[in-house]
Design a protein around this motif. Sequence first.
Motif, short mmCIF file in Angstrom:
data_model
loop_
_atom_site.label_atom_id
_atom_site.label_comp_id
_atom_site.label_asym_id
_atom_site.label_seq_id
_atom_site.Cartn_x
_atom_site.Cartn_y
_atom_site.Cartn_z
N UNK A 46 -36.35 -21.27 -24.17
CA UNK A 46 -37.32 -20.02 -25.18
C UNK A 46 -37.19 -20.90 -26.09
N UNK A 47 -38.45 -21.05 -27.48
CA UNK A 47 -38.58 -21.33 -28.13
C UNK A 47 -38.49 -20.18 -29.61
N UNK A 48 -38.11 -18.86 -29.01
CA UNK A 48 -38.09 -17.16 -29.83
C UNK A 48 -36.86 -16.51 -28.94
N UNK A 49 -36.20 -15.91 -29.78
CA UNK A 49 -34.94 -15.08 -29.23
C UNK A 49 -34.89 -14.29 -29.51
N UNK A 50 -35.05 -12.98 -28.76
CA UNK A 50 -35.49 -11.54 -28.74
C UNK A 50 -33.37 -11.06 -29.22
N UNK A 51 -33.63 -10.80 -30.63
CA UNK A 51 -32.12 -10.59 -31.16
C UNK A 51 -31.87 -9.18 -30.39
N UNK A 52 -31.26 -8.27 -29.79
CA UNK A 52 -30.69 -7.10 -29.30
C UNK A 52 -29.32 -6.01 -30.18
N UNK A 53 -29.84 -5.08 -29.84
CA UNK A 53 -28.44 -3.85 -30.29
C UNK A 53 -28.06 -3.12 -29.45
N UNK A 54 -26.45 -2.99 -29.14
CA UNK A 54 -26.24 -2.33 -27.64
C UNK A 54 -27.53 -2.09 -26.98
N UNK A 55 -28.14 -3.20 -26.39
CA UNK A 55 -28.64 -3.23 -25.21
C UNK A 55 -29.94 -2.90 -25.49
N UNK A 56 -30.41 -2.81 -26.73
CA UNK A 56 -32.08 -2.81 -27.72
C UNK A 56 -32.54 -4.02 -28.41
#
Length: 461
Positions: free
Chosen positions: A95-105
Amino acid sequence: MEYVLGVDVGTTSVKVCLCPVGGGEPVAAQAKDTQAEVPSEQGARGSKQNVPKVVSALHGCISRLPKDLLKHVVRIGVCGQMHGVLLWHHTSADSAWEAIEKDGVLVRYEARRSKVSALYTWQDTRCTKDLLDSVPKPDSHLRCYSGYGCATLLWMAKNKPEKLANFNRAGTIQDYIVALLCNLDTPVMTTQNAASWGYFNTETHKWNTEILQGVDFPVNLLPDVTKSGEIAGTLSDTWYGIPKGTPVGAALGDLQCSFLATLENATDAVLNISTSAQLGFVVDVIGENCETVEYLPYFNGKYLAVAAALNGGNTLATLVKLLQQWVLELGFSVPQSKVWEKLILLGKDESTTSTLKINPLLLGERHSPESCASVSNINLSNISLGHVFRSLCEGVIENIHTMMPKEFLTNANITRILGNGSGLSRNVVLQKAVEKSYNLPLEFTSGGDAAKGAAIAMIPK
């Protein structure tokens, strides 16, 4: 109550607002400067922005909106700066973007620096007249100028083909934002943004593919095009409380959205002065070709007759920065806000009327890219700061008047001008120059914000 989120990814800032589905003024709004400009290898002829910084500014705005209201967002409308282009490499596995998660959120999205190019903005002038004259004219009523997406991609195909080979997607910055929010494999572009790239026929709704193929243009990078107001996809995850699955509109042009939020009557014209400047009004059909007036696709099959000047608030801002620099070189420091305040105070003094003439074309104009700024009729009695600032404001408006004279408005039955943009609303000297040139009422309404227009465009019918 349900809301529509409006987003405007502008040249210098990101703005967002929440508008009630039932209509009315925004109930919450935020704005943040992107500070995204980066040096270009083309020097003064280049204009580039850092995409991760733009995405970060968007998150900064959304995070400050009321969480209890974001839970009730049912649509998202996005618009942004037209003409510009960025490239990215995206596949379902890379992907050209990244989803940053914390504790699955989900916490936020980030643009992956290794997968995106810089944003080459509408202010980019790397494409010379000789280059643009060397390729066939577009099959369109609209021309293609330097700073337009197709012109920039053409330059890259001829000068940096190895860089193009690193990417498989292209779009405006607002198209990238929509693709990121919806996790789209391929970007979707509206007719408004496609027309702003050049080489797009607004009547057939098709790119000039055959013409572009003939000059070795990377046609594989041209996005799919949909009508303005259509849905591009749905939110791929819950985002600051906005529910997953919320429909997101295909990105619109900031100019069209600004007009949509401002216009009240068919006899109104809108003058927007922010970074650049635009004067225009809505028409039903494309008018006769004119070197300084373009007919841009609007909404519901209509067009905007627009004089779009490259020189607007940026010209005045250049004077302010120049004064700051001079004062600093003398060993002092003056805040920018104080410089603006003093210039406007001095400029609105009626006694500052003079014969000093300033032609403000620091950036040239699209119809005359080689034009330069100039000052004439200088004498000992008209070189005070008040005279200079007033003459510069009058020069900015006179440039617009040259592109779209008063007769053009009166022939279209325009009876008043609605002012829009911080560059105009905060500057009484500029306002007086408008009234002097056009001799029409200049009024300010509650509309005008492109983010609000993006929300209005997406309100469920």
